[in-house]
Design an enzyme around this catalytic site. Structure first.
Site, PDB file in Angstrom:
ATOM      1  N   GLN A  95       0.821  -1.206   0.000  1.00  0.00           N
ATOM      2  CA  GLN A  95       0.000   0.000   0.000  1.00  0.00           C
ATOM      3  C   GLN A  95       0.854   1.255   0.000  1.00  0.00           C
ATOM      4  OE1 GLN A  95      -1.292   0.530   4.559  1.00  0.00           O
ATOM      5  NE2 GLN A  95      -1.650  -1.568   3.809  1.00  0.00           N
ATOM      6  N   HIS A  97       0.252   5.758   1.033  1.00  0.00           N
ATOM      7  CA  HIS A  97      -0.633   6.804   1.547  1.00  0.00           C
ATOM      8  C   HIS A  97      -0.324   8.133   0.864  1.00  0.00           C
ATOM      9  CE1 HIS A  97      -1.580   3.859   4.573  1.00  0.00           C
ATOM     10  NE2 HIS A  97      -0.355   3.897   5.059  1.00  0.00           N
ATOM     11  N   HIS A 171       4.792   0.243   0.899  1.00  0.00           N
ATOM     12  CA  HIS A 171       5.166  -0.481   2.109  1.00  0.00           C
ATOM     13  C   HIS A 171       4.145  -1.558   2.447  1.00  0.00           C
ATOM     14  CE1 HIS A 171       2.406   2.686   3.570  1.00  0.00           C
ATOM     15  NE2 HIS A 171       2.068   1.817   4.516  1.00  0.00           N
ATOM     16  N   ARG A 191      -4.424   0.606  -1.791  1.00  0.00           N
ATOM     17  CA  ARG A 191      -3.832  -0.724  -1.945  1.00  0.00           C
ATOM     18  C   ARG A 191      -3.317  -0.919  -3.365  1.00  0.00           C
ATOM     19  NH1 ARG A 191      -8.800  -2.477   0.218  1.00  0.00           N
ATOM     20  NH2 ARG A 191      -8.755  -2.534   2.494  1.00  0.00           N
TER      21      ARG A 191
END
EC number: 5.3.1.8
Length: 316
Positions: A95, A97, A171, A191
């Site tokens: 994933q 962010h 990560h 994801r």
């Protein structure tokens, strides 16, 4: 009133979760696939509640909104940090962010830079920390081809390791790892890959390929370099100091007096037992406690043998 704010918080069931939050900390978990404990949180998806003192029963988001003086009159519109403990009984998804600008535009909340302190790790445990693509086009091609063995950067981990994970970093936390995570208060995750697994309803979880490619950083992540200082009874490690937060590890043995140098502090007890004295009042501390030392507390004393992770926002 100068008193620490002890918190009662929420558990979150996850497809990759287990039962080590109960085994390690004695927490009451809702299922044998409990993945996250949102230990200090004012995020709407899992708000902590004060469990002692004048503000007993008050949710943290409400307390932050109505008593900003407890938080040094922070100018952040929302409580800026979130502390979690994660139990990875299986791999989390690969994933990424977004940063603040992308998250605010597309998700209506903060971005998510985070960091991990490894509480425990099984022998041979690994994380994914970065990727091998040299451009966005190569990244897109490798994702489309499912060339995960060549794309993903895996590294071994052990208890006591620390990783800084800025927004844009690909990560994943690997099987057999428990971490304490300090992060911006956000629940936005894109994801990239979920190992083709299915949930208990037989469904695959959604992927977010285009958003992931939008926000992924090209190049290797630069981990933080911890700084260490030892004084009588106290070993301090500054794990990271970033634009978003500073995180410390305190190893306490005996009696240690400390001063408030931040608007407020988030405190998590990872091991040991002891007490904290504020003014004339003493409060027991034990493994698994999570609390906030608000701005009304200017000094305190720790007694006992304690391993603590503490943090404060740098966006005040």
């Amino acid at each position: 009133m100068a008193e620490p704010l002890f918190l009662q918080s929420q558990m979150h069931k996850k497809i990759w979760g287990g039962n080590r939050l109960r085994k390690e900390f004695g927490y009451d978990i809702p299922s044998e696939t409990t993945g996250e404990y949102w230990a200090i949180s004012a995020h709407p998806n899992g708000v902590s509640v004060v469990k002692n003192g004048v503000y007993k029963g008050v949710p943290l988001d409400e307390l932050y909104a109505e008593h900003r003086e407890l938080f040094g009159n922070s100018k952040s519109s929302v409580f800026p940090l979130l502390t979690k403990i994660l139990d990875a009984n299986d791999w989390l998804s690969v994933q990424v962010h977004p940063d603040n600008a992308y998250a605010l535009e597309h998700e209506g909340e903060l971005g998510k830079t985070e960091c991990w302190y490894v509480i425990s790790a099984d022998e041979g445990a690994e994380i994914i920390y970065g990727h091998e693509a040299k451009s966005k086009e190569e990244l897109r091609q490798m994702i489309a081809a499912g060339d995960w063995d060549h794309l993903l950067t895996k590294i071994p981990v052990k208890a006591g390791d620390f990783f800084y994970v800025p927004s844009g970093t690909m990560h994943a936390i690997g099987k057999g790892i428990m971490i304490l995570e300090t992060q911006q208060s956000s629940d936005t995750t894109y994801r990239v890959y979920d190992f083709d697994r299915k949930d208990d309803q037989g469904r695959k979880r959604a992927l977010h390929i285009e958003q992931s490619i939008d926000v992924l950083t090209i190049g290797k992540p630069a981990n933080a370099t911890p700084a260490w200082l030892s004084l009588q009874g106290l070993e301090t490690t500054v794990l990271v100091s970033s634009p978003f937060f500073t995180v410390y590890k305190w190893q306490i043995s005996g009696s240690v007096k400390m001063q408030q140098t931040a608007p407020y502090l988030l405190v998590s007890v990872l091991a040991g037992q002891g007490r904290i004295t504020v003014g004339l009042e003493q409060y027991a501390l034990r493994k698994g406690d999570h609390l906030i030392l608000p701005n009304t507390i200017k000094s305190w004393q720790f007694d006992g043998d304690l391993e603590i992770i503490a943090s404060h926002s740098n966006e005040c």
